[in-house]
Every structure is written in structure tokens, then in C-alpha cells.
Design an enzyme around this catalytic site. Sequence first.
Site, PDB file in Angstrom:
ATOM      1  N   ASP A 285       0.859  -1.185   0.000  1.00 53.76           N
ATOM      2  CA  ASP A 285       0.000   0.000   0.000  1.00 53.76           C
ATOM      3  C   ASP A 285       0.897   1.238   0.000  1.00 53.76           C
ATOM      4  O   ASP A 285       1.888   1.302   0.756  1.00 53.76           O
ATOM      5  CB  ASP A 285      -0.890   0.006   1.258  1.00 53.76           C
ATOM      6  CG  ASP A 285      -1.652   1.310   1.383  1.00 53.76           C
ATOM      7  OD1 ASP A 285      -1.284   2.137   2.241  1.00 53.76           O
ATOM      8  OD2 ASP A 285      -2.588   1.523   0.583  1.00 53.76           O
TER       9      ASP A 285
ATOM     10  N   HIS B 126       5.626  14.493 -15.258  1.00 58.23           N
ATOM     11  CA  HIS B 126       6.309  15.784 -15.435  1.00 58.23           C
ATOM     12  C   HIS B 126       6.243  16.543 -14.117  1.00 58.23           C
ATOM     13  O   HIS B 126       5.231  16.503 -13.397  1.00 58.23           O
ATOM     14  CB  HIS B 126       5.739  16.580 -16.614  1.00 58.23           C
ATOM     15  CG  HIS B 126       4.421  17.253 -16.400  1.00 58.23           C
ATOM     16  ND1 HIS B 126       4.289  18.521 -15.850  1.00 58.23           N
ATOM     17  CD2 HIS B 126       3.162  16.836 -16.699  1.00 58.23           C
ATOM     18  CE1 HIS B 126       3.006  18.844 -15.825  1.00 58.23           C
ATOM     19  NE2 HIS B 126       2.309  17.853 -16.317  1.00 58.23           N
TER      20      HIS B 126
ATOM     21  N   ASP C 255      -1.607  19.278 -11.348  1.00 56.71           N
ATOM     22  CA  ASP C 255      -0.903  19.224 -12.628  1.00 56.71           C
ATOM     23  C   ASP C 255       0.494  19.801 -12.513  1.00 56.71           C
ATOM     24  O   ASP C 255       0.708  21.003 -12.750  1.00 56.71           O
ATOM     25  CB  ASP C 255      -1.701  19.992 -13.691  1.00 56.71           C
ATOM     26  CG  ASP C 255      -1.043  19.919 -15.057  1.00 56.71           C
ATOM     27  OD1 ASP C 255      -1.326  20.814 -15.881  1.00 56.71           O
ATOM     28  OD2 ASP C 255      -0.220  19.010 -15.286  1.00 56.71           O
TER      29      ASP C 255
ATOM     30  N   GLU D 124       7.303  19.917 -19.655  1.00 60.57           N
ATOM     31  CA  GLU D 124       6.175  19.254 -20.335  1.00 60.57           C
ATOM     32  C   GLU D 124       5.187  20.291 -20.818  1.00 60.57           C
ATOM     33  O   GLU D 124       4.596  20.183 -21.890  1.00 60.57           O
ATOM     34  CB  GLU D 124       5.492  18.279 -19.377  1.00 60.57           C
ATOM     35  CG  GLU D 124       4.393  17.428 -20.021  1.00 60.57           C
ATOM     36  CD  GLU D 124       3.015  18.084 -20.019  1.00 60.57           C
ATOM     37  OE1 GLU D 124       2.843  19.093 -19.321  1.00 60.57           O
ATOM     38  OE2 GLU D 124       2.118  17.590 -20.717  1.00 60.57           O
TER      39      GLU D 124
ATOM     40  N   HIS E  33      -4.443  24.539 -14.843  1.00 59.90           N
ATOM     41  CA  HIS E  33      -3.580  25.634 -15.356  1.00 59.90           C
ATOM     42  C   HIS E  33      -3.940  26.979 -14.746  1.00 59.90           C
ATOM     43  O   HIS E  33      -3.743  28.033 -15.371  1.00 59.90           O
ATOM     44  CB  HIS E  33      -3.611  25.684 -16.883  1.00 59.90           C
ATOM     45  CG  HIS E  33      -2.818  24.595 -17.524  1.00 59.90           C
ATOM     46  ND1 HIS E  33      -2.579  24.514 -18.875  1.00 59.90           N
ATOM     47  CD2 HIS E  33      -2.205  23.522 -16.988  1.00 59.90           C
ATOM     48  CE1 HIS E  33      -1.853  23.443 -19.158  1.00 59.90           C
ATOM     49  NE2 HIS E  33      -1.610  22.808 -18.025  1.00 59.90           N
TER      50      HIS E  33
ATOM     51  N   ASP F 132      -5.083   8.561  -3.614  1.00 60.48           N
ATOM     52  CA  ASP F 132      -4.696   7.330  -2.925  1.00 60.48           C
ATOM     53  C   ASP F 132      -4.867   6.129  -3.848  1.00 60.48           C
ATOM     54  O   ASP F 132      -3.957   5.301  -3.994  1.00 60.48           O
ATOM     55  CB  ASP F 132      -5.545   7.164  -1.661  1.00 60.48           C
ATOM     56  CG  ASP F 132      -5.058   6.019  -0.795  1.00 60.48           C
ATOM     57  OD1 ASP F 132      -5.871   5.535   0.016  1.00 60.48           O
ATOM     58  OD2 ASP F 132      -3.889   5.613  -0.911  1.00 60.48           O
TER      59      ASP F 132
END
Length: 316
Positions: free
Chosen positions: A42, A124, A136, A170, A286, A301
Amino acid sequence: MKLSVSARALAAGAVAAALLLTGGSLAGAAPAPAPSAAAAPDIPLSGVKAHLTQLQSIATANGGNRAHGRPGYKASLDYVKAKLDAAGYTTAIQQFTASGRTGYNLIADWPGGDTNQVLMAGSHLDSVSSGAGINDNGSGSAAVLETALAVSRAGYQPTKHLRFAWWGAEELGLVGSRYYVNNLSAANRAKIRGYLNFDMIGSPNPGYFVYDDDPAIEKTFKDYYAGLGVPTEIETEGDGRSDHAPFKSAGVPVGGLFTGASRTKTAAQVAKWGGTSGQAFDRCYHSSCDTTSNINDTALDRNSDAIAYAVWGLSA
Ligand code: DTR
Ligand code: CA
Ligand code: ZN
Ligand code: ZN
């Protein structure tokens, strides 16, 4: 989410079946040996979130971002590298130039395994300039880091050689990953039996999307989610839109997971996943609000555990 031991063993068996069904190998590769009985551990959500907290602090201390060519990116890379060096990885920084600024990839090799059969997992590490880039792509970067640390904690010694990567630039157009692939010799490129990509895996209004590129990798992820009883959909938003693309173009089997970006979640998707219909999977995509509050813990998770499941199952 923690799988019970019996479910984990069942899931490990599913990987064996997947590999046998596909000739026991990633598409195009030599038949892989039967997977070891070792089940993936885990991945502690607390560990993944601790990395996100660090990446948030780094962004806050460096003009609010971790973008290519800015101090926040190199500070992020130094953080990840220090963790891996302390855990016994052989790390290397690959430097390149993009838009007139110096960029960096971080490559981390786990000593051992057959270096003629390399399994890679990557994310990235750069954000856009408008924010901290926690979903992101702090989410993918932190989950891959914690999986690499779990390999070290377990002293895992699979048949294949494990290599992990954190890509630069990226957001400028897959620059770092493309630079890496383009600078591989043909011989070294042929040794890479699979590349697993994780870009946005903790979206606040999450979907559970699986890349539909290599069948064996796709089945591995789908079997993991089947073991959780969580339905998945094929990822359709991103062909060519993340760091798996240069690997795929070079003929490397690829796969990955994604929880969604600016597209909106439908009522049908809410029925299977919960969340909010008519709202973007990540409405801070973004944007400056892509902070540590822009993460769904359950999705992060589940996807962190799925990464470990695939790394163990595809490297055995
Ligand atoms: N290109 C990614 C976001 C993204 C958009 N669609 C997909 C599909 C699969 C992975 C990632 C993405 C970025 O903005 O970093
Ligand atoms: Ca977990
Ligand atoms: Zn992005
Ligand atoms: Zn991204």
C-alpha cells in the site's frame, strides 16, 4: 484505498493472467517471466501528500510557481532528487534548453534487475507559470516518488530493471521527455519494455481514466480497479498530450492513468464515480488555484496504489 491481503493476492493473480493472456509480455517485448508472488505494498497517502506540501511550499517561496526555467522548478527537482539519493537510487540530471532557459530531467535507476529489460514510470514535474501545479502535476510526481521510495523500503528486487523519471518542460510541449527519448541510443531505447505515465491523478472532481495504448499495461490498471470495484473509462482527452507520447512514437509500450482536466463530468459519470456533473474534473487546471486544496484524496490514494500495483506486476 487499502486492498485487503486476499484482494491484493487476487489482484496479483490477475496480473499473472493478464501477462499470460497477452503472451506473458508487454506488447512487442519478449515473454516476461511469471510475475513474482510479491504483492505491491500500500502506498501511504500521507507520504504522497507530504510531498505535495513540500512542492506547495517550494512554489510559494519561488514566485508562486514551479515552471520551466524558474527557480521553483529546480527547487522541486532538488527536493525529489534528495529523497531518491537518500533511498539508494542512482540519480542523474539531464540538462536541456527550451525557450532560452535551462531545463532538467531527473532520472532515477533502482540498482538491480536485468538492464536489458527496463520498466519506466514517470511524471512531469513542471507547472505552468500561473500556479503551483499541485494536481498538474505534483500529483503524478509525488505518487511516482512515493512508489519509488516504497521500492526502496521493500528492498524489492524484480526481474526487470526499474527506472523512474521526472520530466522538465512538459507544459512547453513535452520538451523534457522528448529530449530524453531522442537522446537514447537505439539499443537503449529497445531495452525499455514499458513506460507508465502519470499526469493529473488527483483531480478534485475525479474521473478514473486508463490509457488505451498498450493492451497489457491497460489490462493491468483495469484489473487493479476491478479489484476495487471502481469502474474505469478509456482516456480519450490526451492522446499525444503528455509525456507518454514521445515513448509511444519511438515504439515503446505505454500506459497510464488520468483523473481529468478541463472537460466536464457528465451525469452518467457522476452515477459511477460521484462528484459534480456539469463541472470540470479539475476547474483549477492551469490556474492559480491549483494548490494543495485542489486534490481529491481518494483519487490520489487509489491512483498511487495503482502505480505500485503496476510497477510490481509489470516488473516481476
Ligand atoms: N497535457 C497535460 C494535461 C492533459 C490533458 N489531457 C490529458 C490526458 C492525459 C494526460 C494529461 C492530459 C498537462 O497540461 O500537463
Ligand atoms: Ca494507499
Ligand atoms: Zn498542464
Ligand atoms: Zn500535466
